[in-house]
Motif scaffolding. Structure first.
Motif, PDB file in Angstrom:
ATOM      1  N   GLU A   1       0.947  -1.739   0.108  1.00 51.74           N
ATOM      2  CA  GLU A   1       0.702  -0.219   0.089  1.00 51.74           C
ATOM      3  C   GLU A   1       0.601   1.509  -0.659  1.00 51.74           C
ATOM      4  O   GLU A   1       1.978   0.952   0.713  1.00 51.74           O
ATOM      5  CB  GLU A   1      -0.886   0.081   1.609  1.00 51.74           C
ATOM      6  N   PRO A   2       0.457   1.626  -1.142  1.00 48.96           N
ATOM      7  CA  PRO A   2       1.094   3.650  -0.322  1.00 48.96           C
ATOM      8  C   PRO A   2       0.658   4.727   0.581  1.00 48.96           C
ATOM      9  O   PRO A   2       0.043   3.832   1.114  1.00 48.96           O
ATOM     10  CB  PRO A   2       0.288   4.373  -1.680  1.00 48.96           C
ATOM     11  N   LEU A   3       2.097   5.170   0.832  1.00 54.39           N
ATOM     12  CA  LEU A   3       1.624   5.927   1.984  1.00 54.39           C
ATOM     13  C   LEU A   3       1.368   7.366   0.996  1.00 54.39           C
ATOM     14  O   LEU A   3       0.770   8.276   2.592  1.00 54.39           O
ATOM     15  CB  LEU A   3       3.359   5.919   2.606  1.00 54.39           C
ATOM     16  N   TRP A   4       1.395   7.649  -0.076  1.00 57.25           N
ATOM     17  CA  TRP A   4       0.613   8.854  -0.445  1.00 57.25           C
ATOM     18  C   TRP A   4      -0.368   8.365  -1.551  1.00 57.25           C
ATOM     19  O   TRP A   4       0.419   7.221  -2.233  1.00 57.25           O
ATOM     20  CB  TRP A   4       1.394  10.014   0.076  1.00 57.25           C
ATOM     21  N   GLY A   5      -0.941   9.136  -2.262  1.00 53.75           N
ATOM     22  CA  GLY A   5      -1.153   9.421  -3.888  1.00 53.75           C
ATOM     23  C   GLY A   5      -2.318   8.071  -3.844  1.00 53.75           C
ATOM     24  O   GLY A   5      -2.991   7.367  -2.938  1.00 53.75           O
ATOM     25  N   LYS A   6      -2.620   7.681  -5.322  1.00 60.25           N
ATOM     26  CA  LYS A   6      -3.604   6.937  -5.645  1.00 60.25           C
ATOM     27  C   LYS A   6      -2.890   5.524  -6.023  1.00 60.25           C
ATOM     28  O   LYS A   6      -3.852   5.087  -6.778  1.00 60.25           O
ATOM     29  CB  LYS A   6      -4.636   7.505  -6.720  1.00 60.25           C
ATOM     30  N   MET A   7      -1.985   5.338  -6.460  1.00 57.76           N
ATOM     31  CA  MET A   7      -1.730   4.369  -7.277  1.00 57.76           C
ATOM     32  C   MET A   7      -1.160   3.117  -6.438  1.00 57.76           C
ATOM     33  O   MET A   7      -1.380   2.782  -5.361  1.00 57.76           O
ATOM     34  CB  MET A   7      -0.735   5.107  -8.437  1.00 57.76           C
TER      35      MET A   7
ATOM     36  N   LYS B   1      13.995  21.167 -15.794  1.00 58.57           N
ATOM     37  CA  LYS B   1      14.962  21.602 -14.411  1.00 58.57           C
ATOM     38  C   LYS B   1      14.229  20.670 -13.495  1.00 58.57           C
ATOM     39  O   LYS B   1      14.881  19.976 -12.692  1.00 58.57           O
ATOM     40  CB  LYS B   1      14.946  22.717 -14.477  1.00 58.57           C
ATOM     41  N   MET B   2      12.382  20.652 -13.311  1.00 60.11           N
ATOM     42  CA  MET B   2      12.053  19.897 -12.175  1.00 60.11           C
ATOM     43  C   MET B   2      13.030  18.477 -12.239  1.00 60.11           C
ATOM     44  O   MET B   2      13.349  17.960 -11.130  1.00 60.11           O
ATOM     45  CB  MET B   2      11.061  20.435 -12.111  1.00 60.11           C
ATOM     46  N   VAL B   3      12.653  17.627 -13.236  1.00 61.17           N
ATOM     47  CA  VAL B   3      12.534  16.664 -13.610  1.00 61.17           C
ATOM     48  C   VAL B   3      14.599  15.922 -13.628  1.00 61.17           C
ATOM     49  O   VAL B   3      14.663  14.768 -12.951  1.00 61.17           O
ATOM     50  CB  VAL B   3      12.275  15.876 -14.618  1.00 61.17           C
TER      51      VAL B   3
ATOM     52  N   LYS C   1       6.148  14.925  -2.877  1.00 60.07           N
ATOM     53  CA  LYS C   1       4.536  14.318  -2.283  1.00 60.07           C
ATOM     54  C   LYS C   1       3.244  14.640  -3.081  1.00 60.07           C
ATOM     55  O   LYS C   1       3.055  15.769  -3.107  1.00 60.07           O
ATOM     56  CB  LYS C   1       4.115  13.698  -1.509  1.00 60.07           C
ATOM     57  N   ASN C   2       2.440  14.116  -3.586  1.00 55.13           N
ATOM     58  CA  ASN C   2       1.269  14.370  -4.965  1.00 55.13           C
ATOM     59  C   ASN C   2       1.650  15.045  -5.574  1.00 55.13           C
ATOM     60  O   ASN C   2       0.211  15.840  -6.496  1.00 55.13           O
ATOM     61  CB  ASN C   2       0.701  14.112  -3.698  1.00 55.13           C
ATOM     62  N   GLY C   3       2.321  15.330  -6.524  1.00 58.53           N
ATOM     63  CA  GLY C   3       2.807  15.912  -7.165  1.00 58.53           C
ATOM     64  C   GLY C   3       2.428  15.195  -9.022  1.00 58.53           C
ATOM     65  O   GLY C   3       1.417  14.551  -8.777  1.00 58.53           O
ATOM     66  N   ARG C   4       1.919  16.635 -10.276  1.00 59.24           N
ATOM     67  CA  ARG C   4       1.971  16.288 -11.038  1.00 59.24           C
ATOM     68  C   ARG C   4       2.253  16.209 -12.525  1.00 59.24           C
ATOM     69  O   ARG C   4       3.405  15.300 -12.163  1.00 59.24           O
ATOM     70  CB  ARG C   4       0.761  17.722 -11.852  1.00 59.24           C
ATOM     71  N   THR C   5       1.353  14.585 -12.511  1.00 64.23           N
ATOM     72  CA  THR C   5       1.855  13.375 -13.643  1.00 64.23           C
ATOM     73  C   THR C   5       1.743  14.381 -14.853  1.00 64.23           C
ATOM     74  O   THR C   5       0.273  13.788 -15.116  1.00 64.23           O
ATOM     75  CB  THR C   5       1.412  11.898 -13.139  1.00 64.23           C
ATOM     76  N   ALA C   6       2.907  13.628 -16.243  1.00 62.64           N
ATOM     77  CA  ALA C   6       2.328  14.090 -16.889  1.00 62.64           C
ATOM     78  C   ALA C   6       1.338  12.512 -17.585  1.00 62.64           C
ATOM     79  O   ALA C   6       1.512  11.200 -17.367  1.00 62.64           O
ATOM     80  CB  ALA C   6       3.436  13.801 -18.201  1.00 62.64           C
ATOM     81  N   PRO C   7       0.098  13.442 -18.599  1.00 60.73           N
ATOM     82  CA  PRO C   7      -0.388  12.480 -18.908  1.00 60.73           C
ATOM     83  C   PRO C   7       0.042  10.992 -19.520  1.00 60.73           C
ATOM     84  O   PRO C   7      -0.212   9.684 -19.111  1.00 60.73           O
ATOM     85  CB  PRO C   7      -1.272  13.147 -20.353  1.00 60.73           C
ATOM     86  N   GLU C   8       0.950  11.133 -20.113  1.00 58.54           N
ATOM     87  CA  GLU C   8       1.749   9.621 -20.472  1.00 58.54           C
ATOM     88  C   GLU C   8       1.920   8.502 -19.505  1.00 58.54           C
ATOM     89  O   GLU C   8       2.373   7.765 -20.259  1.00 58.54           O
ATOM     90  CB  GLU C   8       3.161  10.150 -21.726  1.00 58.54           C
TER      91      GLU C   8
END
Length: 152
Positions: A26-32, A71-73, A81-88
């Motif tokens: 189980e994840p500590l955060w997030g939905k995946m 730069k962020m990557v 935690k819970n950052g935005r994910t690219a659609p791909e």
């Protein structure tokens, strides 16, 4: 601190962490779910090793990615935690846990065996040419972020 994914001990430590995952982790955060997370982590490697299978980003999108996302990557700053994910990179539905886990381990081993020199100046699907340090940061911190998400 970003560790060197091209170092066998570092890659082996990541693989050990992956091997501590279970299909019901189980994840500590997030939905995946854990199977989705493994598939999600494999996307970077799919773009790296099988980029011909994907439609390249338009020149405008690539400019935007290089200008605002790269730069962020590739920096040493950890992901939030819970950052935005690219659609791909969004994975829907159930994935085969063992297959995704084995693919990820194979991708980590391949990357380590190819080594830093292979990646220095190599073109990235989304960001253009990157240094081996940028490749390292991208691969390592993404894996570390998600393995920490699942407490391994």
């Amino acid at each position: 601190m970003i560790q060197n994914i091209f170092d066998k001990q570092v890659s082996d430590a990541l693989i050990s962490r992956i091997n501590n995952l279970q299909p019901n982790s189980e994840p500590l955060w997030g939905k995946m779910s854990v199977d989705q997370m493994l598939a999600h982590c494999n996307v970077s490697y799919l773009f790296t090793y099988h980029s011909g299978s994907f439609i390249k980003p338009s020149p405008f999108k690539k400019f935007m990615l290089k200008t605002f996302v790269k730069k962020m990557v590739v920096s040493e700053k950890p992901y939030q935690k819970n950052g935005r994910t690219a659609p791909e990179f969004i994975i829907a539905g159930t994935k085969d846990f063992e297959r995704e886990k084995n693919n990820l381990i194979d991708n980590i081993n391949k990357t380590q065996q190819l080594g830093a020199n292979h990646f220095d100046g190599k073109d990235n699907f989304s960001f253009g040419k990157m240094s081996s340090q940028e490749w390292n940061n991208m691969f390592y911190k993404h894996l570390d972020h998600h393995l920490s998400q699942f407490n391994v």
